[in-house]
Every structure is written in structure tokens, then in C-alpha cells.
Design a protein around this motif. Sequence first.
Motif, PDB file in Angstrom:
ATOM      1  N   VAL A   1      -0.957  59.766  70.944  1.00 21.68           N
ATOM      2  CA  VAL A   1      -1.761  58.705  71.565  1.00 21.68           C
ATOM      3  C   VAL A   1      -2.061  59.041  73.019  1.00 21.68           C
ATOM      4  N   LEU A   2      -1.054  59.434  73.753  1.00 19.13           N
ATOM      5  CA  LEU A   2      -1.263  59.730  75.173  1.00 19.13           C
ATOM      6  C   LEU A   2      -2.206  60.910  75.386  1.00 19.13           C
ATOM      7  N   SER A   3      -2.012  61.975  74.616  1.00 19.14           N
ATOM      8  CA  SER A   3      -2.877  63.144  74.805  1.00 19.14           C
ATOM      9  C   SER A   3      -4.318  62.833  74.436  1.00 19.14           C
ATOM     10  N   LEU A   4      -4.538  62.106  73.341  1.00 17.31           N
ATOM     11  CA  LEU A   4      -5.909  61.788  72.941  1.00 17.31           C
ATOM     12  C   LEU A   4      -6.567  60.821  73.916  1.00 17.31           C
ATOM     13  N   TYR A   5      -5.832  59.845  74.397  1.00 16.09           N
ATOM     14  CA  TYR A   5      -6.426  58.911  75.354  1.00 16.09           C
ATOM     15  C   TYR A   5      -6.733  59.583  76.682  1.00 16.09           C
ATOM     16  N   VAL A   6      -5.895  60.499  77.121  1.00 13.92           N
ATOM     17  CA  VAL A   6      -6.174  61.223  78.358  1.00 13.92           C
ATOM     18  C   VAL A   6      -7.460  62.035  78.198  1.00 13.92           C
ATOM     19  N   ILE A   7      -7.610  62.706  77.063  1.00 14.66           N
ATOM     20  CA  ILE A   7      -8.828  63.478  76.811  1.00 14.66           C
ATOM     21  C   ILE A   7     -10.047  62.566  76.804  1.00 14.66           C
ATOM     22  N   CYS A   8      -9.939  61.428  76.153  1.00 14.80           N
ATOM     23  CA  CYS A   8     -11.081  60.514  76.065  1.00 14.80           C
ATOM     24  C   CYS A   8     -11.421  59.875  77.403  1.00 14.80           C
ATOM     25  N   ILE A   9     -10.423  59.571  78.178  1.00 14.09           N
ATOM     26  CA  ILE A   9     -10.701  59.011  79.510  1.00 14.09           C
ATOM     27  C   ILE A   9     -11.375  60.063  80.386  1.00 14.09           C
ATOM     28  N   LEU A  10     -10.920  61.313  80.289  1.00 11.87           N
ATOM     29  CA  LEU A  10     -11.578  62.379  81.044  1.00 11.87           C
ATOM     30  C   LEU A  10     -13.026  62.557  80.595  1.00 11.87           C
ATOM     31  N   LEU A  11     -13.257  62.493  79.281  1.00 13.32           N
ATOM     32  CA  LEU A  11     -14.631  62.566  78.782  1.00 13.32           C
ATOM     33  C   LEU A  11     -15.465  61.407  79.315  1.00 13.32           C
ATOM     34  N   GLU A  12     -14.897  60.222  79.284  1.00 17.07           N
ATOM     35  CA  GLU A  12     -15.601  59.035  79.770  1.00 17.07           C
ATOM     36  C   GLU A  12     -15.964  59.188  81.241  1.00 17.07           C
ATOM     37  N   VAL A  13     -15.018  59.660  82.034  1.00 16.50           N
ATOM     38  CA  VAL A  13     -15.237  59.763  83.479  1.00 16.50           C
ATOM     39  C   VAL A  13     -16.225  60.876  83.819  1.00 16.50           C
ATOM     40  N   PHE A  14     -16.049  62.044  83.217  1.00 17.28           N
ATOM     41  CA  PHE A  14     -16.833  63.196  83.643  1.00 17.28           C
ATOM     42  C   PHE A  14     -18.136  63.394  82.876  1.00 17.28           C
ATOM     43  N   VAL A  15     -18.222  62.942  81.653  1.00 18.33           N
ATOM     44  CA  VAL A  15     -19.418  63.211  80.852  1.00 18.33           C
ATOM     45  C   VAL A  15     -20.259  61.958  80.666  1.00 18.33           C
ATOM     46  N   PHE A  16     -19.690  60.912  80.091  1.00 20.56           N
ATOM     47  CA  PHE A  16     -20.472  59.734  79.727  1.00 20.56           C
ATOM     48  C   PHE A  16     -20.989  58.976  80.944  1.00 20.56           C
ATOM     49  N   ARG A  17     -20.204  58.887  81.994  1.00 20.17           N
ATOM     50  CA  ARG A  17     -20.674  58.178  83.188  1.00 20.17           C
ATOM     51  C   ARG A  17     -21.818  58.937  83.849  1.00 20.17           C
ATOM     52  N   LYS A  18     -21.725  60.281  83.881  1.00 17.89           N
ATOM     53  CA  LYS A  18     -22.816  61.073  84.445  1.00 17.89           C
ATOM     54  C   LYS A  18     -24.095  60.853  83.641  1.00 17.89           C
ATOM     55  N   GLU A  19     -23.959  60.865  82.329  1.00 21.43           N
ATOM     56  CA  GLU A  19     -25.127  60.629  81.481  1.00 21.43           C
ATOM     57  C   GLU A  19     -25.679  59.234  81.702  1.00 21.43           C
ATOM     58  N   GLY A  20     -24.812  58.254  81.808  1.00 22.71           N
ATOM     59  CA  GLY A  20     -25.241  56.886  82.053  1.00 22.71           C
ATOM     60  C   GLY A  20     -25.960  56.748  83.379  1.00 22.71           C
ATOM     61  N   LEU A  21     -25.425  57.369  84.415  1.00 23.54           N
ATOM     62  CA  LEU A  21     -26.070  57.326  85.719  1.00 23.54           C
ATOM     63  C   LEU A  21     -27.431  58.023  85.686  1.00 23.54           C
ATOM     64  N   ARG A  22     -27.499  59.118  84.967  1.00 22.31           N
ATOM     65  CA  ARG A  22     -28.766  59.854  84.860  1.00 22.31           C
ATOM     66  C   ARG A  22     -29.812  59.003  84.146  1.00 22.31           C
TER      67      ARG A  22
END
Length: 142
Positions: free
Chosen positions: A108-129
Motif C-alpha cells: 500500500v505504501l509503495s503504490l501510494y507513494v508512486i501514485c502521489i508522485l505521478l499526481e504531483v509531477f505528471v497529472f498536475r503539469k498536464e492539468g496546468l497546461r
Amino acid sequence: MNIKKQLLYFRNGLAFSFSWIVLCVVALCVLSGEEQVSISLLINLFVLCGWASISFVSCFMNRKLQRKPFMTRLSLFYILLIPIEVVIFCHMQLFAGVTPWLVFAGIVLSLYVICILLEVFVFRKEGLRYTEMLKQYNQKNN
């Protein structure tokens, strides 16, 4: 989405995940010097991939859930997948000597850390764009 399309996604997900996990197991056996793969291991992996495919299709390819935020659907996917995954891992004695709760927490911890990193670095950039593009479009048309 109709049932035929969901079954198609299930079949494709099962075929893709099972073939990749079998290739990884075979590569691991070759690297470790193991000469055979047991049928019970393959059956357990097939059940795990089948459940993962069912969980994925029901969480991400369902019309009712597609309106929900990504993290909500991802959390539901984890809630469906991880308990079965831990049970199968313990049944396979993959983590011998480690309590199931520690395995569960680690996954759980490893998958959530990966997903939070994806959310912060990928999805937010796409959303801002996309937001910036929408603002430019609105300014151009007004």
C-alpha cells in the motif's frame, strides 16, 4: 459501457498482465538457476492477474466511476486488489517469515507513494497546461 466492451477490456488486461508476469518469472528462474516453474505458481499468478483485470475494468472502465477523481478510482482499485494480492502472496509463501500485515502495508505504501508522485509531477503539469490552453482559447474568442 456495455458488457461486451468490458469483457474485451478484461480479456486484454488478463492476457497482457499474465503474459508479462510469466515472462518475468521465467527470466527470474533463468537468472537464479531454477530449472522449472510449478503449475501451482502459474495458477496463483493467473488468479492474481484475473482479479487485477476485473478490479481495473470495474474501477477505470465503468461509466459511473469515470466521473469520480482519479485518486478516488485508484483508491477503490487498491481496496479491491491489495487484500487478494496479499492472500495470494501468502498462499504462495512468497514472503515467508513476514507477517501479512507488513506485506500489505509495504504494498500500500509503495503504490501510494508512486501514485502521489505521478499526481504531483505528471497529472498536475498536464492539468496546468490544459488550463492555460483553455484560458488562451477563451481570451482569443472573447
